[in-house]
Scaffold this motif. Structure first.
Motif, mmCIF file in Angstrom:
data_model
loop_
_atom_site.group_PDB
_atom_site.id
_atom_site.type_symbol
_atom_site.label_atom_id
_atom_site.label_comp_id
_atom_site.label_asym_id
_atom_site.label_seq_id
_atom_site.Cartn_x
_atom_site.Cartn_y
_atom_site.Cartn_z
ATOM 1 N N MET A 78 0.848 -1.174 0.000
ATOM 2 C CA MET A 78 0.000 0.000 0.000
ATOM 3 C C MET A 78 0.897 1.243 0.000
ATOM 4 O O MET A 78 1.850 1.330 0.749
ATOM 5 C CB MET A 78 -0.899 -0.018 1.227
ATOM 6 N N ARG A 94 2.122 5.254 0.405
ATOM 7 C CA ARG A 94 1.988 6.181 1.525
ATOM 8 C C ARG A 94 0.905 7.215 1.290
ATOM 9 O O ARG A 94 0.526 7.938 2.203
ATOM 10 C CB ARG A 94 3.328 6.853 1.811
ATOM 11 N N ALA A 105 -2.107 6.303 0.393
ATOM 12 C CA ALA A 105 -3.392 5.622 0.577
ATOM 13 C C ALA A 105 -4.171 6.213 1.753
ATOM 14 O O ALA A 105 -5.391 6.404 1.667
ATOM 15 C CB ALA A 105 -3.179 4.132 0.788
ATOM 16 N N HIS A 106 -3.501 6.496 2.869
ATOM 17 C CA HIS A 106 -4.206 7.040 4.037
ATOM 18 C C HIS A 106 -4.775 8.435 3.758
ATOM 19 O O HIS A 106 -5.961 8.674 4.036
ATOM 20 C CB HIS A 106 -3.292 7.059 5.257
ATOM 21 N N PRO A 107 -3.986 9.384 3.210
ATOM 22 C CA PRO A 107 -4.581 10.691 2.900
ATOM 23 C C PRO A 107 -5.713 10.597 1.869
ATOM 24 O O PRO A 107 -6.714 11.299 1.984
ATOM 25 C CB PRO A 107 -3.411 11.510 2.346
ATOM 26 N N SER A 131 -7.746 8.026 1.400
ATOM 27 C CA SER A 131 -8.953 7.483 2.035
ATOM 28 C C SER A 131 -9.590 8.513 2.964
ATOM 29 O O SER A 131 -10.812 8.553 3.109
ATOM 30 C CB SER A 131 -8.641 6.190 2.787
ATOM 31 N N ARG A 132 -8.768 9.367 3.586
ATOM 32 C CA ARG A 132 -9.315 10.421 4.435
ATOM 33 C C ARG A 132 -10.110 11.424 3.609
ATOM 34 O O ARG A 132 -11.188 11.867 4.025
ATOM 35 C CB ARG A 132 -8.176 11.121 5.175
ATOM 36 N N TRP A 185 -10.865 17.192 3.724
ATOM 37 C CA TRP A 185 -9.764 16.823 4.615
ATOM 38 C C TRP A 185 -10.164 17.021 6.077
ATOM 39 O O TRP A 185 -9.918 16.175 6.921
ATOM 40 C CB TRP A 185 -8.529 17.654 4.275
ATOM 41 N N ARG A 192 -11.035 13.880 8.962
ATOM 42 C CA ARG A 192 -10.386 13.686 10.263
ATOM 43 C C ARG A 192 -11.413 13.231 11.292
ATOM 44 O O ARG A 192 -11.186 12.288 12.027
ATOM 45 C CB ARG A 192 -9.732 14.983 10.721
ATOM 46 N N SER A 197 -12.919 9.606 10.357
ATOM 47 C CA SER A 197 -12.098 8.407 10.532
ATOM 48 C C SER A 197 -12.085 7.933 11.982
ATOM 49 O O SER A 197 -12.015 6.744 12.234
ATOM 50 C CB SER A 197 -10.675 8.660 10.058
ATOM 51 N N ALA A 248 -13.248 4.129 13.188
ATOM 52 C CA ALA A 248 -12.358 3.214 13.900
ATOM 53 C C ALA A 248 -13.021 2.705 15.174
ATOM 54 O O ALA A 248 -12.895 1.530 15.522
ATOM 55 C CB ALA A 248 -11.050 3.930 14.238
#
Length: 194
Positions: free
Chosen positions: A1, A3, A5-7, A9-10, A84, A88, A91, A95
């Motif tokens: 994956m 780097r 991918a996280h931003p 998906s956010r 963005w 935050r 997410s 979780a």
């Protein structure tokens, strides 16, 4: 994956939240135009007028973007910033939801509490009930419906609840029968007590 991918998906999660908020606000604005002192088509004329204004505004925005294409850069940047920021907050609850599954019996107790003495309750009433207690902030009726269906609690498309003029999505008391697991626990507890 990668780097990124996280931003990414956010931003995607935030875009979903922003879209739902905008749609909920537009729908609420349109609904507020309904007149309770009138009946039939006359009561909904204000809603149709606001819907026409909203469609006209979107058309004018499209025409403006066609006339000044560079405006789309500014709008895209604004959308990314809003996504963005919303991503935050989106997410963290996601979780928490995956880490702790809600207790089905607690949800049934909450639904019965929202129902009171009635035989059914609308989902918007349940959502208001939740939000008054500090839960479900930012949820829509669709979010609540998805969560209830994930817990295998049946949501009926047309429920007539006391105090409402028209049927809408809701939960019936008859559909909230105790789960088989709760029945087994009750029978086990009564057999051990005897």
């Amino acid at each position: 994956m990668s780097r990124l991918a996280h931003p990414a998906s956010r931003i995607v999660a935030g875009s979903v939240v922003v879209t739902r908020r905008l749609a909920a606000r537009a729908a609420a604005w349109i609904r507020r135009a309904r007149r309770d002192d009138l009946t039939g088509v006359k009561a909904a004329l204000g809603c149709w007028a606001r819907l026409a204004l909203l469609a006209l505004g979107l058309y004018l925005l499209w025409r403006l973007i066609r006339a000044v294409p560079n405006l789309l850069w500014l709008l895209s940047a604004g959308w990314l910033v809003a996504s963005w920021r919303a991503g935050r907050t989106a997410s963290a609850p996601a979780a928490e939801e995956h880490s702790a599954a809600p207790d089905v019996e607690a949800v049934r107790a909450l639904l019965l509490d929202a129902m009171g003495e009635a035989d059914a309750v609308h989902l918007r009433t349940v959502l208001t009930h939740l939000q008054e207690r500090g839960h479900g902030e930012g949820w829509t009726v669709g979010d609540l419906r998805a969560r209830l269906e994930a817990l295998h609690i049946p949501v009926q498309p047309k429920v007539k609840a006391p105090g409402s003029k028209s049927p809408t999505r809701g939960v019936r008391r008859a559909d909230l029968a105790p789960s088989p697991a709760a029945d087994r626990e009750t029978s086990t507890a009564s057999s051990t007590a005897a």
